[in-house]
Motif scaffolding. Structure first.
Motif, PDB file in Angstrom:
ATOM      1  N   GLN A  10      99.870 -45.790  78.153  1.00  0.00           N
ATOM      2  CA  GLN A  10      98.875 -45.338  77.247  1.00  0.00           C
ATOM      3  C   GLN A  10      98.207 -46.588  76.583  1.00  0.00           C
ATOM      4  OE1 GLN A  10      99.077 -42.751  73.454  1.00  0.00           O
ATOM      5  NE2 GLN A  10     100.404 -41.912  74.999  1.00  0.00           N
ATOM      6  N   GLN A  11      96.809 -46.305  76.734  1.00  0.00           N
ATOM      7  CA  GLN A  11      96.019 -47.374  76.001  1.00  0.00           C
ATOM      8  C   GLN A  11      95.191 -46.826  75.057  1.00  0.00           C
ATOM      9  OE1 GLN A  11      96.654 -50.947  76.212  1.00  0.00           O
ATOM     10  NE2 GLN A  11      95.470 -50.827  74.253  1.00  0.00           N
ATOM     11  N   SER A  12      95.184 -47.049  73.667  1.00  0.00           N
ATOM     12  CA  SER A  12      93.973 -46.102  72.898  1.00  0.00           C
ATOM     13  C   SER A  12      93.542 -47.105  71.821  1.00  0.00           C
ATOM     14  CB  SER A  12      94.748 -45.241  72.240  1.00  0.00           C
ATOM     15  OG  SER A  12      95.612 -45.601  71.371  1.00  0.00           O
ATOM     16  N   ALA A  13      92.132 -46.783  71.412  1.00  0.00           N
ATOM     17  CA  ALA A  13      91.453 -47.465  70.410  1.00  0.00           C
ATOM     18  C   ALA A  13      91.045 -46.454  69.495  1.00  0.00           C
ATOM     19  CB  ALA A  13      90.420 -48.307  70.949  1.00  0.00           C
ATOM     20  N   VAL A  14      91.227 -46.786  68.191  1.00  0.00           N
ATOM     21  CA  VAL A  14      90.764 -46.054  67.125  1.00  0.00           C
ATOM     22  C   VAL A  14      89.900 -46.645  66.204  1.00  0.00           C
ATOM     23  CG1 VAL A  14      91.517 -44.471  65.209  1.00  0.00           C
ATOM     24  CG2 VAL A  14      93.090 -44.726  66.912  1.00  0.00           C
ATOM     25  N   TRP A  15      88.872 -45.879  65.655  1.00  0.00           N
ATOM     26  CA  TRP A  15      88.042 -46.302  64.611  1.00  0.00           C
ATOM     27  C   TRP A  15      88.182 -45.528  63.459  1.00  0.00           C
ATOM     28  CZ3 TRP A  15      82.423 -47.252  66.966  1.00  0.00           C
ATOM     29  CH2 TRP A  15      82.276 -48.097  67.669  1.00  0.00           C
ATOM     30  N   SER A  16      88.159 -46.122  62.291  1.00  0.00           N
ATOM     31  CA  SER A  16      88.093 -45.170  61.044  1.00  0.00           C
ATOM     32  C   SER A  16      87.096 -45.387  60.212  1.00  0.00           C
ATOM     33  CB  SER A  16      89.613 -45.329  60.446  1.00  0.00           C
ATOM     34  OG  SER A  16      89.621 -44.958  59.234  1.00  0.00           O
ATOM     35  N   VAL A  17      86.399 -44.497  59.686  1.00  0.00           N
ATOM     36  CA  VAL A  17      85.149 -44.709  58.831  1.00  0.00           C
ATOM     37  C   VAL A  17      85.217 -43.598  57.650  1.00  0.00           C
ATOM     38  CG1 VAL A  17      83.750 -45.364  60.773  1.00  0.00           C
ATOM     39  CG2 VAL A  17      83.537 -43.167  60.357  1.00  0.00           C
ATOM     40  N   ALA A  18      84.499 -43.636  56.573  1.00  0.00           N
ATOM     41  CA  ALA A  18      84.599 -42.977  55.713  1.00  0.00           C
ATOM     42  C   ALA A  18      83.871 -41.564  56.104  1.00  0.00           C
ATOM     43  CB  ALA A  18      83.677 -43.523  54.681  1.00  0.00           C
ATOM     44  N   ALA A  19      84.753 -40.703  55.511  1.00  0.00           N
ATOM     45  CA  ALA A  19      84.327 -39.227  56.120  1.00  0.00           C
ATOM     46  C   ALA A  19      82.737 -38.957  55.543  1.00  0.00           C
ATOM     47  CB  ALA A  19      85.287 -38.292  55.539  1.00  0.00           C
ATOM     48  N   SER A  20      82.705 -39.719  54.594  1.00  0.00           N
ATOM     49  CA  SER A  20      81.084 -39.228  54.004  1.00  0.00           C
ATOM     50  C   SER A  20      79.954 -40.083  54.831  1.00  0.00           C
ATOM     51  CB  SER A  20      80.993 -40.015  52.584  1.00  0.00           C
ATOM     52  OG  SER A  20      81.328 -41.411  52.490  1.00  0.00           O
ATOM     53  N   ASP A  21      80.377 -41.302  55.604  1.00  0.00           N
ATOM     54  CA  ASP A  21      79.521 -41.795  56.548  1.00  0.00           C
ATOM     55  C   ASP A  21      79.545 -41.026  57.884  1.00  0.00           C
ATOM     56  OD1 ASP A  21      78.761 -44.278  55.044  1.00  0.00           O
ATOM     57  OD2 ASP A  21      80.607 -45.230  55.647  1.00  0.00           O
ATOM     58  N   TRP A  22      80.447 -40.394  58.131  1.00  0.00           N
ATOM     59  CA  TRP A  22      80.509 -39.477  59.506  1.00  0.00           C
ATOM     60  C   TRP A  22      79.387 -38.266  59.107  1.00  0.00           C
ATOM     61  CZ3 TRP A  22      80.570 -37.980  64.033  1.00  0.00           C
ATOM     62  CH2 TRP A  22      81.159 -36.737  64.373  1.00  0.00           C
ATOM     63  N   ARG A  23      79.727 -38.093  57.739  1.00  0.00           N
ATOM     64  CA  ARG A  23      78.795 -36.813  57.522  1.00  0.00           C
ATOM     65  C   ARG A  23      77.243 -37.270  57.345  1.00  0.00           C
ATOM     66  NH1 ARG A  23      76.177 -33.382  57.393  1.00  0.00           N
ATOM     67  NH2 ARG A  23      75.895 -31.684  56.002  1.00  0.00           N
ATOM     68  N   ARG A  24      77.045 -38.494  57.072  1.00  0.00           N
ATOM     69  CA  ARG A  24      75.472 -38.833  56.784  1.00  0.00           C
ATOM     70  C   ARG A  24      74.862 -39.155  58.225  1.00  0.00           C
ATOM     71  NH1 ARG A  24      76.941 -40.801  51.440  1.00  0.00           N
ATOM     72  NH2 ARG A  24      78.030 -42.454  52.469  1.00  0.00           N
ATOM     73  N   HIS A  25      75.803 -39.917  59.041  1.00  0.00           N
ATOM     74  CA  HIS A  25      75.353 -40.470  60.184  1.00  0.00           C
ATOM     75  C   HIS A  25      75.834 -40.018  61.468  1.00  0.00           C
ATOM     76  CE1 HIS A  25      73.574 -43.072  57.127  1.00  0.00           C
ATOM     77  NE2 HIS A  25      74.876 -43.384  56.680  1.00  0.00           N
ATOM     78  N   PRO A  26      76.117 -38.758  61.881  1.00  0.00           N
ATOM     79  CA  PRO A  26      76.933 -38.374  62.784  1.00  0.00           C
ATOM     80  C   PRO A  26      76.266 -38.755  64.178  1.00  0.00           C
ATOM     81  CG  PRO A  26      75.891 -36.484  61.896  1.00  0.00           C
ATOM     82  CD  PRO A  26      75.546 -37.551  61.112  1.00  0.00           C
ATOM     83  N   ALA A  27      74.780 -38.608  64.309  1.00  0.00           N
ATOM     84  CA  ALA A  27      74.265 -39.246  65.579  1.00  0.00           C
ATOM     85  C   ALA A  27      74.267 -40.528  65.846  1.00  0.00           C
ATOM     86  CB  ALA A  27      72.690 -38.803  65.294  1.00  0.00           C
ATOM     87  N   ALA A  28      74.223 -41.735  64.716  1.00  0.00           N
ATOM     88  CA  ALA A  28      74.306 -42.912  65.185  1.00  0.00           C
ATOM     89  C   ALA A  28      75.831 -43.160  65.444  1.00  0.00           C
ATOM     90  CB  ALA A  28      73.826 -43.660  63.740  1.00  0.00           C
TER      91      ALA A  28
END
Lengths: 272, 325
Positions: free
Chosen positions: A115-133
């Protein structure tokens, strides 16, 4: 790592913390040396060792165990993709996950899988503001590649977060694009209906698209990103939205899913 | 009366723990073990709820059900070349074991048995010496508790030059700690050397004949264990105060090819694959040729405490060659 979106009037910077789980690799084919074992192989410096558990792939996928047969056959090379608010209560971060199984003897090898995985973690508020990007960026750039055994541990565990500059989208432009999609495509209306019904009923549900609906994961993420960008700030179930590609497992909450090997797409199935 | 037993599989990574477990049910079904054929053991995967249910009966309601559980998935992964067990959790597989034939009354009267077999990544219990392996603390704690709570431990080691292996220091430390842990429930410990078929790669169709000789296995074990540091530490578990029965055995998950008798590694296929029937997919492709070798031995000894022709005690290992002959 610093990338910029070239066009646009107003921009915002998004910081992405990174975590990799899997095995170290070496050589041109990135094969796993005999001494290399499983572990967190990269953690950007703003994440703590205690985050390893919270960001483990099975937990993010709400699975007891991540298994090869859960990855859609057409997505095996790049792996499954998932975007959601992190599942811990009152979490302030959103995560993007790419996870796959690759042969230990290199990319085109025939050896045992791991198994190989990569995770990005961002502020939930950024996800809320910029889901498309964010969906577009994660879809194109988040890869489950092993880190190199030759790279010093101190470098891998003090990696700087990735920083991206994203364009602030004009709501009028979003609506314009969505209006076009409502006229010209068959995904826009079901997706908006699904999100609206989900807000009304409060039930867990999954909307699955297949190869008949989207030619690629990128096209699916572009479409879903547009639909999520359109959601009003008051949308009540934002934290429960889960965008999934290539994973044959229905997540909890409101799950928008793409299975590239699915032909006659089962549009909606309601899970308990 | 039903006896519930926990068995922990431990050993270094890539030692063959999951393969051993994946081939267990087939080994029992094919009677490919060193016990008397009159023992007639039967092993059936059961669900967690069946394992914990009172007075478990065979699955009548599921008579026609196709097995889809975790164990079936493990078998499928094994058929497709195997998947390295991750370090994010430990994984439990449950079985119902019955002995339907002749066995000593002390064995028969205890059955049937409900076995919980715990598989885990080698990096957790026996990491490479000197390597800093980042393992989640709660996973380490879970496995440590499972080891202390287990009635049996199966230590799976690849048949390599043990003195040159990169994990013998950590294995010695683990055995020491286990011997010193007063709260352990351990009754039996089986050291099993996997990949036994590889010793016979040049023997062609005679390979199976030699492998089937317990004297050959005993010789291989003596040679392999001669320079091992942890052998005496393990012996401490068996002292009158230790109270643990220690056994040594060999096994091969790939086994030897049915009819042709050679080691079951197809040199014409990429990677390490068993011989298979062309044109078929999945486990069906392998069934015509696959016969695992002694992979039931460690589990049956761990559950029953009953020796086979291929389980050897310290006394047998210590005996002089001419005496055993």
């Amino acid at each position: 790592m610093h990338r910029a979106v070239p066009q646009g009037d107003q921009t915002a910077e998004v910081s992405l913390e990174r975590l990799h789980y899997g095995k170290l690799a070496s050589g041109a084919t990135l094969s796993v040396p005999a001494a290399a074992g499983y572990g967190v192989t990269l953690r950007s410096h703003n994440l703590q060792a205690s985050d390893d558990r919270l960001l483990s792939p099975p937990r993010l996928m709400a699975l007891r165990r991540f298994e090869p047969d859960l990855v859609d056959p057409a997505a095996r090379r790049r792996g499954a993709f998932l975007a959601r608010v992190s599942p811990e209560p009152d979490s302030r971060r959103a995560i993007f996950l790419r996870a796959r199984f690759r042969p230990e003897d290199g990319e085109d090898g025939h050896g045992r899988l791991y198994q190989q995985s990569a995770v990005w973690s961002v502020a939930a508020s950024d996800w809320r503001r910029h889901p498309a990007a964010l969906l577009a960026m994660a879809g194109s750039e988040l890869e489950a590649l092993p880190d190199l055994a030759s790279e010093a541990e101190c470098v891998r565990f003090s990696a700087a977060p990735a920083r991206y500059v994203v364009r602030m989208l004009d709501p009028q432009d979003v609506w314009g694009a969505l209006e076009d999609a409502l006229d010209k495509s068959h995904w826009a209306a079901p997706t908006l209906e699904f999100l609206a019904r989900g807000a009304e009923t409060g039930e867990d549900a999954t909307l699955t698209y297949g190869a008949d609906d989207f030619a690629s994961e990128a096209a699916f993420l572009r479409a879903v990103g547009l639909a999520l960008q359109f959601l009003p700030a008051s949308y009540p179930r934002w934290r429960e939205i889960c965008v999934v590609s290539g994973l044959r497992h229905e997540s909890q909450g409101l799950c928008l899913r793409y299975l590239p090997s699915l032909r006659a797409a089962a549009r909606t199935s309601v899970a308990a | 009366m039903t006896e519930r037993l926990s068995i922990c599989l431990i050993g270094p990574k890539k030692g063959g723990k999951s393969s051993l477990l994946a081939s267990l049910v087939d080994c029992v079904a094919q009677s490919a073990f060193g016990y008397s054929p009159r023992l007639r053991p039967a092993l059936q995967p059961v669900t967690e709820s069946e394992f914990y249910a009172e007075g478990v009966e065979p699955k009548k309601a599921d008579l026609l059900m196709v097995e889809q559980g975790d164990y079936e998935r493990l078998r499928r992964d094994f058929a497709e070349g195997g998947v390295a067990t991750d370090t994010l959790d430990t994984y439990e597989y449950r079985f119902r074991l019955t002995v339907n034939g002749e066995a000593p009354p002390a064995v028969v009267l205890r059955g049937p048995w409900l076995l919980e077999i715990i598989d885990s990544a080698g990096e957790i219990a026996v990491p490479p010496d000197g390597a800093e392996v980042a393992i989640l603390n709660d996973v380490k704690a879970k496995l440590a508790k499972q080891m202390l709570d287990s009635e049996a431990i199966i230590l799976v080691l690849p048949l390599v030059r043990l003195e040159d292996s990169g994990w013998s220091g950590n294995l010695s430390r683990l055995i020491d700690r286990l011997a010193l842990a007063p709260e352990k429930k351990l009754k039996r410990l089986v050291v099993v050397f996997s990949q036994y078929e590889r010793l016979f790669a040049r023997f062609g169709p005679s390979a199976f004949t030699y492998a089937c000789d317990p004297a050959v296995a005993l010789h291989v074990l003596r040679k392999s264990l001669r320079a091992v540091q942890w052998l005496d530490r393990l012996r401490a578990l068996e002292t009158p105060n230790g109270g643990v029965s220690v056994r040594f055995t060999v096994c091969s998950a790939y086994g030897f090819v049915k009819r042709f008798q050679n080691p079951n590694i197809d040199p014409h296929q990429p990677g390490e694959r068993r011989f298979r029937r062309a044109g078929l997919e999945g486990a069906r492709a392998y069934n015509e040729y696959w016969r695992p070798f002694l992979t039931a031995e460690p589990f049956l000894y761990a559950a029953l405490g009953h020796d086979s022709a291929f389980t050897f005690s310290y006394a047998q290992l210590d005996a002089r060659m001419e005496e055993s002959a």
